[in-house]
Scaffold this active site. Structure first.
Site, PDB file in Angstrom:
ATOM      1  N   GLY A  48       0.794  -1.233   0.000  1.00  0.00           N
ATOM      2  CA  GLY A  48       0.000   0.000   0.000  1.00  0.00           C
ATOM      3  C   GLY A  48       0.821   1.275   0.000  1.00  0.00           C
ATOM      4  N   CYS A  80     -28.418  -8.556 -16.294  1.00  0.00           N
ATOM      5  CA  CYS A  80     -27.777  -8.354 -17.597  1.00  0.00           C
ATOM      6  C   CYS A  80     -28.718  -8.757 -18.732  1.00  0.00           C
ATOM      7  CB  CYS A  80     -26.483  -9.154 -17.670  1.00  0.00           C
ATOM      8  SG  CYS A  80     -25.723  -9.124 -19.305  1.00  0.00           S
ATOM      9  N   CYS A 132     -26.747 -12.035 -20.591  1.00  0.00           N
ATOM     10  CA  CYS A 132     -26.556 -13.329 -19.931  1.00  0.00           C
ATOM     11  C   CYS A 132     -27.431 -13.496 -18.704  1.00  0.00           C
ATOM     12  CB  CYS A 132     -25.091 -13.528 -19.563  1.00  0.00           C
ATOM     13  SG  CYS A 132     -24.578 -12.595 -18.102  1.00  0.00           S
ATOM     14  N   CYS A 182     -23.500  -6.723 -18.700  1.00  0.00           N
ATOM     15  CA  CYS A 182     -22.289  -6.949 -17.911  1.00  0.00           C
ATOM     16  C   CYS A 182     -21.177  -6.044 -18.402  1.00  0.00           C
ATOM     17  CB  CYS A 182     -21.797  -8.389 -18.061  1.00  0.00           C
ATOM     18  SG  CYS A 182     -22.779  -9.575 -17.166  1.00  0.00           S
ATOM     19  N   CYS A 231     -19.468 -12.400 -19.191  1.00  0.00           N
ATOM     20  CA  CYS A 231     -20.767 -12.458 -19.863  1.00  0.00           C
ATOM     21  C   CYS A 231     -20.762 -13.540 -20.945  1.00  0.00           C
ATOM     22  CB  CYS A 231     -21.069 -11.085 -20.461  1.00  0.00           C
ATOM     23  SG  CYS A 231     -22.780 -10.831 -20.940  1.00  0.00           S
TER      24      CYS A 231
END
Lengths: 258, 286, 363
Positions: free
Chosen positions: B35, B244, B247, B269, B275
């Protein structure tokens, strides 16, 4: 028992040039005590305050502070991280200009909550409740909690700054001309508030002011400074009613006594 | 080796070997201090700053002949910038490229983490525009570096506090700040906060490159990544009422597509590979 | 010589001759034709027209040739010419909804009616020097299909979609006469129209830096490129004697509408805010920078803390004009003998006094 001093200052010197800054200042400050540092502008009192509050390293001398745990700490022997930690937990710093001490871009509530968040408070509801409590303690309208300090009057900003400092229950507060630049009536109200809070919270305070009326109202003891040096010290009434040094006499006589 | 030859006149992966070494050193430091933003001598790349030069330099520094590269932008392999970066590396390394998340060894991404879980050995490389999470409250770099050093992070919660006070919610929807390994507060790059939980304890190595700002940082595999929040306003991810349109997924991040000038819209998606895979599975089952 | 004040006229004449020779370059290289500049340095022409405030490709190209490629100088030339022109009419507002679009992109929606149309752009090119151009080889005849492709589908405007859903602050024509800072100098705080005009004429580099500074935290306003359009729009006037609109031609413009961070408005509603940029020709960088700065300058309207350069209207607007700025900076080259002489006299007097004091102290 107040046998142990909170702050021990020994021969602090910080000079920018001859007679500019402060030289050889020593004193002890006890818990709950209010010490006034008076003198005209340029006398070195603000430089001294910066040194005392770990914001300006002195050229020589030592400052020791006894923390909540009872340890005596050498202020300038501490890491910057420990210094900052003291500044935001056990200490408070009230600036003359509220905008130096506030975050002007965020709300009053956030200003009060900042120290709590910095020290780990993670409950929004508690932060809010504490902020409201402090707002009413310093006589601010709690409806203004979400307003930015830019919309506050000068006196309100100063009260917000005080609340923001006191929220972590500091033991020692440094104040630099806290009533400077305010109207006389606003000043009087703020002084009343400060006097009440200092007593209620048993705060130790070092207050810098050029206004002897402010010093008389708040301080128990005084240090008179001139050209960077301490010319007189003593109990407030003693110093103001029976000044010994010629400069103090001049200062006192130039103030209209009520 | 199946690799095709590299474009004439250029080194493998564009950067010279000394530069790559310099970047790798910065990456090692970044992995060692999760980080923490490591300054590095970022180079000019043949793409404009802000278009992924940081991610590209990291990719160029770690890519090898045996790697298989996937590049996504907004989750999709077919967005113009992803196509451009993929073809750049194909051109300058000759490595295999793929659109399948599980087949890739390196995934360079802008603004998303793939929906399919990542596995050990994979490296996810983020393009980062502003690496400094404290920047919006403190514009000065001198100050923010000090704040990180002193772990002086109170201001981060001020922002969250203000959001709740004003909007009733934490109003940060992307680039939602996280704390890594209990120490450094980090900007996860502008991924939607939907993706934040995927960073936590991920088996993959996550590398972040900010070219213009010349910073590199990292999250080693299996590292704790916590999104900042309040106890009584806990971190939450976005949810959609819709699913979606292609899908039928109800659990992925959805993009809004405007259908007409009346503003009617559908959702699909954002992760095109996810997808497509779901659609293929449905067709297989049918 | 510069110092020979009386010989100034001759010196100036010689300098101009030298400049003309330098501009022309080596005689064995063919002279650049204005039409070549117009056709082959078209983006320079666009910038000069935008900041020069005159839509005339040929004049802009001439200015660039005459300025030997110094665009700030060319903008100055065009501005100087502009002041000599009569103003016959003010046009009606152009309608960019009806633009003949050749480029249109949105960074906020993956797809939308009218689609994403890349058009001619440097975006996605790899910045590798193309040595084929050095060899003076002609680019093979362009694929006419790609060039001629026009989108038939109606192009919805992103800002209107968001407005209709109540998600973005509305902006409507107030019907008020817009300001004209070339006739009435701006006063601060100024009208949005005056602000816009100043920004269009403002230096691209300066605005770019300011816009960039907002992205780096100095006055952040969370921008999304809602929509960028480039294409031709009709220009019409309403002659008084006729009383109806007459189209007098078309101009190419670039337009950028930023969708910026949302805020709670005075009425209590939460909406996205917006910034706007427009310029002549293809000047995408300019209009994006302009939109960022336009939004930054709305800080006061949204009760935001004003502490960054890009948010300070007077600072931005009074320094963004490069003709003004270049003029005043370059004026430092003019003789300042008299002022400097006064300073010399003063500093010598002070030093002499100091020296005398020191002498006294020592004795």
């Amino acid at each position: 028992m107040m046998t142990e001093p909170l702050l021990q200052v020994k021969e602090i010197t910080k000079l920018y040039a001859a007679n500019k800054g402060c030289a050889n200042v020593s004193f002890d400050l006890y818990p709950g005590e209010v010490l006034g540092i008076v003198g005209e502008s340029g006398s070195g009192k603000s430089t001294l305050l910066s040194c005392l509050s770990a914001r300006l390293a002195p050229d020589s001398g030592t400052i020791q502070y006894r923390n909540r745990a009872g340890e005596m700490l050498d202020l300038y022997g501490l890491s910057e991280s420990r210094q900052r930690q003291l500044q935001r937990t056990e200490w408070g710093i009230v600036h003359q200009h509220a905008r130096d001490g506030l975050r002007m871009g965020v709300s009053g509530g956030a200003n009060i909550g900042e120290r709590l968040m910095a020290t780990g408070e993670r409950h929004y509801g508690n932060l809010r409740a504490t902020a409201e409590q402090w707002m009413s303690d310093v006589e601010l309208d709690t409806d203004r909690i979400d307003d930015k300090p830019t919309t506050y009057s000068g006196g309100m900003q100063q009260r917000l700054q005080i609340a923001r400092n006191l929220v972590t229950h500091p033991r020692l507060v440094f104040m630099d001309e806290p009533t400077g630049g305010l109207d006389v009536s606003v000043q009087a109200r703020l002084l009343d508030l400060l006097r009440r809070l200092v007593t209620e919270l048993n705060l130790a305070v070092v207050i810098v002011t050029h206004d002897l009326a402010v010093a008389r109202l708040l301080a128990q003891r005084l240090i008179v400074m001139r050209r960077g040096e301490v010319v007189e010290t003593g109990l407030t009434d003693q110093v103001l009613d029976d000044p010994q040094h010629a400069y103090t006499q001049l200062l006192v006589s130039s103030v209209l006594t009520p | 080796m199946t690799s095709s030859p590299v474009r004439a006149g250029y080194n493998f992966a564009y950067l010279d070997e000394q530069t790559k070494r310099m970047i790798r050193r910065a990456l090692l430091k970044a992995v060692a201090i999760p980080g923490y933003q490591v300054p590095f001598g970022g180079r000019e790349m043949p793409m404009p700053y802000g278009w992924g030069t940081g991610g590209m330099q990291v990719t160029a520094a770690v890519i090898g002949h045996d790697d298989c590269l996937k590049v996504i932008d907004q989750g999709a392999d077919d967005t113009t910038n992803a196509v451009s970066i993929r073809s750049f590396f194909r051109d300058l390394t000759g490595v295999d490229t793929t659109e399948e998340t599980e087949a890739a060894t390196l995934i360079q991404t802008r603004h998303r983490i793939p929906e399919k879980p990542l596995h050990e050995g994979q490296i996810l490389i983020y393009q980062v525009p502003i690496p400094e999470p404290l920047r919006f409250i403190e514009p000065s770099e001198v100050e923010t570096r000090k704040m990180h050093a002193l772990e002086d992070y109170g201001v981060m919660h001020i922002k969250l506090y203000e959001d709740i006070a004003q909007f009733g919610h934490i109003a940060t929807a992307y680039a939602y700040p996280v704390q890594v390994n209990g120490r450094y507060v980090m900007d996860p790059s502008p991924i939607p906060k939907f993706d934040n939980p995927k960073m936590d304890n991920s088996p993959a190595l996550q590398l972040f490159g900010a070219g213009r700002e010349k910073r590199i940082y990292a999250i080693p595999p299996y590292t704790e990544v916590r999104s900042l929040d309040f106890e009584d306003h806990p971190f939450e991810v976005q949810r959609w009422e819709a699913s979606c349109a292609i899908c039928g997924s109800e659990s992925s991040f959805l993009d809004e597509v405007v259908m007409d000038d009346q503003g009617n819209h559908e959702f699909i998606c954002s992760d095109t590979d996810y997808c497509r895979t779901r659609l293929a599975q449905q067709e297989e089952r049918a | 010589m510069y110092v020979a004040v009386k010989g100034g006229e001759k010196a100036i004449r010689s300098a101009h001759e030298l400049l003309a020779r330098r501009r022309r370059g080596r005689q064995d290289v063919p002279e650049l034709e204005v039409s070549q500049v117009e056709e082959q340095l078209s983006l320079a022409v666009d910038r000069v027209m935008t900041e020069g405030s005159v839509y005339d490709r040929e004049l802009a190209a001439l200015a660039i040739k005459q300025a030997a490629g110094d665009l700030v100088e060319a903008i100055f030339l065009l501005r100087a010419y502009r002041t000599t022109l009569n103003r016959f009419y003010s046009s009606e507002p152009i309608d960019t909804d009806a633009m003949e679009v050749e480029r249109r992109i949105s960074a906020t929606y993956k797809d939308l009616p009218g689609g994403q149309v890349l058009g001619p752009t440097f975006d996605y090119t790899h910045r590798l020097l193309d040595f084929a151009l050095l060899a003076e080889g002609e680019v093979e005849a362009s694929n006419t299909e790609a060039v001629e492709a026009r989108v038939d589908e109606a192009m919805a405007r992103v800002s209107q979609l968001l407005e209709r859903e109540g998600l973005m602050v509305n902006e409507a024509d107030s019907g008020a006469e817009p300001a004209d800072i070339t006739r009435e100098p701006p006063t601060y705080p100024c009208d949005r129209s005056a602000r816009m005009q100043a920004l269009v004429r403002g230096d691209e580099g300066f605005l770019l830096a300011l816009g960039y500074s907002t992205q780096r935290g100095y006055g952040r306003n969370h921008p999304f490129a809602g929509e960028i359009r480039i294409g031709e729009v009709g220009v019409s006037i309403v002659p008084e004697e006729l009383g109806f609109e007459v189209e007098i031609g078309a101009i190419q413009v670039s337009e950028c509408e930023m969708v910026n961070g949302f805020t709670r408005l005075e009425g209590g509603e939460v909406k996205f805010t917006r910034g706007y940029g427009l310029g002549f020709g293809q000047c995408e960088r300019k209009v994006m920078a302009m939109a960022l700065v336009d939004r930054a300058l709305q800080a006061a309207e949204y009760d935001e803390e004003i502490k960054s350069p890009a948010q300070q209207e007077e600072f931005v607007l009074s320094h963004c004009d490069n003709v003004e700025a270049a003029g005043f900076v370059s004026h430092l080259k003019l003789p300042h003998y008299v002022d400097f002489q006064s300073e010399l006299e003063l500093i010598r007097r002070i030093r002499t006094a100091d020296a005398a004091d020191n002498e006294e102290d020592r004795s």
